[in-house]
Design a protein around this motif. Structure first.
Motif, PDB file in Angstrom:
ATOM      1  N   GLY A  95       0.828  -1.201   0.000  1.00 49.42           N
ATOM      2  CA  GLY A  95       0.000   0.000   0.000  1.00 49.42           C
ATOM      3  C   GLY A  95       0.859   1.247   0.000  1.00 49.42           C
ATOM      4  N   ALA A  96       0.478   2.241  -0.784  1.00 51.84           N
ATOM      5  CA  ALA A  96       1.266   3.474  -0.873  1.00 51.84           C
ATOM      6  C   ALA A  96       0.331   4.670  -0.976  1.00 51.84           C
ATOM      7  N   SER A  97       0.758   5.784  -0.384  1.00 49.69           N
ATOM      8  CA  SER A  97      -0.034   7.018  -0.480  1.00 49.69           C
ATOM      9  C   SER A  97       0.084   7.563  -1.900  1.00 49.69           C
ATOM     10  N   GLU A  98      -0.978   8.216  -2.343  1.00 46.59           N
ATOM     11  CA  GLU A  98      -1.094   8.596  -3.751  1.00 46.59           C
ATOM     12  C   GLU A  98      -0.066   9.633  -4.174  1.00 46.59           C
ATOM     13  N   ASP A  99       0.301  10.563  -3.270  1.00 48.16           N
ATOM     14  CA  ASP A  99       1.257  11.592  -3.674  1.00 48.16           C
ATOM     15  C   ASP A  99       2.611  10.984  -4.014  1.00 48.16           C
ATOM     16  N   PHE A 100       2.972   9.886  -3.356  1.00 42.65           N
ATOM     17  CA  PHE A 100       4.233   9.210  -3.683  1.00 42.65           C
ATOM     18  C   PHE A 100       4.086   8.382  -4.953  1.00 42.65           C
ATOM     19  N   VAL A 101       2.925   7.771  -5.124  1.00 42.29           N
ATOM     20  CA  VAL A 101       2.681   6.942  -6.317  1.00 42.29           C
ATOM     21  C   VAL A 101       2.798   7.771  -7.585  1.00 42.29           C
ATOM     22  N   LEU A 102       2.293   9.007  -7.548  1.00 49.07           N
ATOM     23  CA  LEU A 102       2.273   9.838  -8.753  1.00 49.07           C
ATOM     24  C   LEU A 102       3.612  10.516  -9.033  1.00 49.07           C
ATOM     25  N   THR A 103       4.588  10.354  -8.131  1.00 43.84           N
ATOM     26  CA  THR A 103       5.856  11.050  -8.329  1.00 43.84           C
ATOM     27  C   THR A 103       7.036  10.075  -8.344  1.00 43.84           C
ATOM     28  N   ARG A 104       7.437   9.590  -7.187  1.00 41.92           N
ATOM     29  CA  ARG A 104       8.686   8.836  -7.080  1.00 41.92           C
ATOM     30  C   ARG A 104       8.555   7.327  -7.224  1.00 41.92           C
ATOM     31  N   SER A 128      -3.271   7.837   3.628  1.00 38.30           N
ATOM     32  CA  SER A 128      -2.330   7.245   4.582  1.00 38.30           C
ATOM     33  C   SER A 128      -3.060   6.634   5.773  1.00 38.30           C
ATOM     34  N   GLY A 129      -4.052   7.345   6.312  1.00 39.93           N
ATOM     35  CA  GLY A 129      -4.793   6.826   7.456  1.00 39.93           C
ATOM     36  C   GLY A 129      -5.479   5.510   7.140  1.00 39.93           C
ATOM     37  N   THR A 130      -6.050   5.412   5.946  1.00 40.29           N
ATOM     38  CA  THR A 130      -6.719   4.181   5.528  1.00 40.29           C
ATOM     39  C   THR A 130      -5.726   3.042   5.354  1.00 40.29           C
ATOM     40  N   LEU A 131      -4.540   3.353   4.804  1.00 36.61           N
ATOM     41  CA  LEU A 131      -3.516   2.322   4.629  1.00 36.61           C
ATOM     42  C   LEU A 131      -3.085   1.735   5.966  1.00 36.61           C
ATOM     43  N   HIS A 132      -2.888   2.596   6.972  1.00 36.04           N
ATOM     44  CA  HIS A 132      -2.510   2.108   8.304  1.00 36.04           C
ATOM     45  C   HIS A 132      -3.606   1.199   8.871  1.00 36.04           C
ATOM     46  N   GLU A 133      -4.867   1.547   8.634  1.00 31.31           N
ATOM     47  CA  GLU A 133      -5.983   0.727   9.118  1.00 31.31           C
ATOM     48  C   GLU A 133      -6.000  -0.638   8.419  1.00 31.31           C
ATOM     49  N   ARG A 134      -5.772  -0.651   7.105  1.00 32.76           N
ATOM     50  CA  ARG A 134      -5.774  -1.914   6.355  1.00 32.76           C
ATOM     51  C   ARG A 134      -4.597  -2.791   6.766  1.00 32.76           C
ATOM     52  N   LEU A 135      -3.453  -2.170   7.050  1.00 33.51           N
ATOM     53  CA  LEU A 135      -2.286  -2.935   7.505  1.00 33.51           C
ATOM     54  C   LEU A 135      -2.586  -3.591   8.855  1.00 33.51           C
ATOM     55  N   ALA A 136      -3.175  -2.829   9.774  1.00 39.59           N
ATOM     56  CA  ALA A 136      -3.501  -3.361  11.098  1.00 39.59           C
ATOM     57  C   ALA A 136      -4.519  -4.505  11.012  1.00 39.59           C
ATOM     58  N   ALA A 137      -5.385  -4.460   9.977  1.00 41.64           N
ATOM     59  CA  ALA A 137      -6.385  -5.510   9.793  1.00 41.64           C
ATOM     60  C   ALA A 137      -5.834  -6.730   9.066  1.00 41.64           C
ATOM     61  N   GLY A 138      -4.536  -6.705   8.722  1.00 38.84           N
ATOM     62  CA  GLY A 138      -3.919  -7.844   8.041  1.00 38.84           C
ATOM     63  C   GLY A 138      -4.212  -7.922   6.567  1.00 38.84           C
ATOM     64  N   LYS A 139      -4.687  -6.806   5.975  1.00 43.17           N
ATOM     65  CA  LYS A 139      -5.033  -6.817   4.554  1.00 43.17           C
ATOM     66  C   LYS A 139      -3.885  -6.355   3.663  1.00 43.17           C
ATOM     67  N   LEU A 140      -2.786  -5.875   4.259  1.00 45.20           N
ATOM     68  CA  LEU A 140      -1.604  -5.461   3.518  1.00 45.20           C
ATOM     69  C   LEU A 140      -0.363  -6.029   4.204  1.00 45.20           C
ATOM     70  N   ASP A 141       0.721  -6.203   3.420  1.00 47.89           N
ATOM     71  CA  ASP A 141       1.975  -6.722   3.969  1.00 47.89           C
ATOM     72  C   ASP A 141       2.983  -5.614   4.250  1.00 47.89           C
ATOM     73  N   LEU A 142       2.908  -4.525   3.479  1.00 45.11           N
ATOM     74  CA  LEU A 142       3.866  -3.426   3.606  1.00 45.11           C
ATOM     75  C   LEU A 142       3.183  -2.137   3.188  1.00 45.11           C
ATOM     76  N   VAL A 143       3.450  -1.068   3.926  1.00 48.96           N
ATOM     77  CA  VAL A 143       2.817   0.216   3.629  1.00 48.96           C
ATOM     78  C   VAL A 143       3.876   1.321   3.593  1.00 48.96           C
ATOM     79  N   LEU A 144       3.767   2.184   2.591  1.00 53.22           N
ATOM     80  CA  LEU A 144       4.550   3.413   2.523  1.00 53.22           C
ATOM     81  C   LEU A 144       3.556   4.565   2.620  1.00 53.22           C
ATOM     82  N   ALA A 145       3.605   5.294   3.729  1.00 53.89           N
ATOM     83  CA  ALA A 145       2.591   6.318   3.952  1.00 53.89           C
ATOM     84  C   ALA A 145       3.103   7.362   4.929  1.00 53.89           C
TER      85      ALA A 145
END
Length: 289
Positions: A95-104, A128-145
């Protein structure tokens, strides 16, 4: 005959058409990039780039070398993985925040794909807040946010200033509420913008809300209001607001990598991508933008 390091450098220059950008991508000095290209041209016996002080272009031989370089590197990496037994495989939910996805992120993922072609990447782009929630729920393996100031979790990739940005023609009326362009809750930059304005006692109104960064950018370019954004990731067509706008300081924001609690089968792939992202963050810090 052809060194893999020189081939990787050649591809970086060919993709960016810039020795400076290639050096940043690879984490090398520009003189080292020039040296790699020169040695490869010596080995080939042909000029691969036509370059002057203003531009870099592939020659006809350089265009031919593109396909050869990619195939040679692929075979080299396959052979290395076969004999060392270190091939990274599996499915990675990233999972990644959109501002990073669109740039780097695209250049980082491009390098990761070449190094680890057997990793299947499942990319989630969210607030970013949603990504942290999905990570805590076990729905993601790695998050950049981004992370909230009080949150200790995650490995710091880089720290940046949050700044107010808007269209060049935008003029704020000091006697009227600040028009804000924001993500919906639980957006971290939204929360920071409201917090600092409340602390200053400055009135504000929500002029536009969008869950998409492209939507926010379109609204800002249209002059609908101002938005809080990372200084080093300001989108084209938008500018940092000058001090005369008299808006409060937004402070800094941390971009972090956070691993899921259950490492499991994706651990090798997550570690490899985390290393690539951290290297990209280091280049971002060194380049200053």
């Amino acid at each position: 005959m052809y060194e893999p390091t020189q081939l990787r450098t050649f591809l970086a220059v060919a993709q960016t058409l810039s020795f400076t950008q290639a050096a940043r991508r690879l984490g090398l000095r520009q003189s080292t990039v020039s040296q790699h290209v020169r040695r490869l041209e010596d080995a080939v016996g042909r000029q691969l780039f036509s370059r002057d002080t203003h531009s870099v272009e592939l020659t006809e031989d350089g265009e031919a070398m593109l396909g050869f370089a990619r195939r040679m590197l692929e075979v080299h990496e396959q052979a290395t993985a076969f004999f060392t037994g270190t091939r990274v495989r599996g499915r990675l939910r990233f999972g990644a925040s959109e501002d990073f996805v669109l740039t780097r992120l695209p250049e980082i993922l491009e390098g990761f794909r070449y190094d680890h072609p057997e990793v299947d990447l499942e990319l989630t782009v969210e607030l970013s807040g949603t990504l942290h929630e999905r990570l805590a729920a076990g729905k993601l393996d790695l998050v950049l946010a981004k992370r909230r100031p009080e949150d200790p979790r995650g490995e710091l990739v880089w720290r940046d200033d949050l700044v107010w940005i808007g269209a060049e023609r935008l003029r704020l009326d000091p006697d009227r509420p600040v028009p804000l362009i924001v993500y919906p809750p639980p957006g971290i930059t939204r929360a920071r913008a409201l917090e600092v304005l409340e602390r200053q006692g400055r009135e504000w109104r929500i002029a536009c809300t969008s869950g998409s960064l492209n939507g926010l950018i379109a609204a800002a370019r249209a002059g609908l209001g101002v938005m809080a954004h990372s200084r080093r990731l300001i989108p084209p067509g938008l500018l940092r607001l000058p001090e005369r706008a008299a808006l409060p300081d937004l402070g800094k924001v941390d971009f972090v990598l956070v691993h899921g609690r259950n490492r499991g089968p994706a651990e090798g792939a997550a570690n490899a991508l985390a290393a690539a992202v951290l290297a990209g963050g280091e280049r971002l810090r060194r380049s200053g933008g």
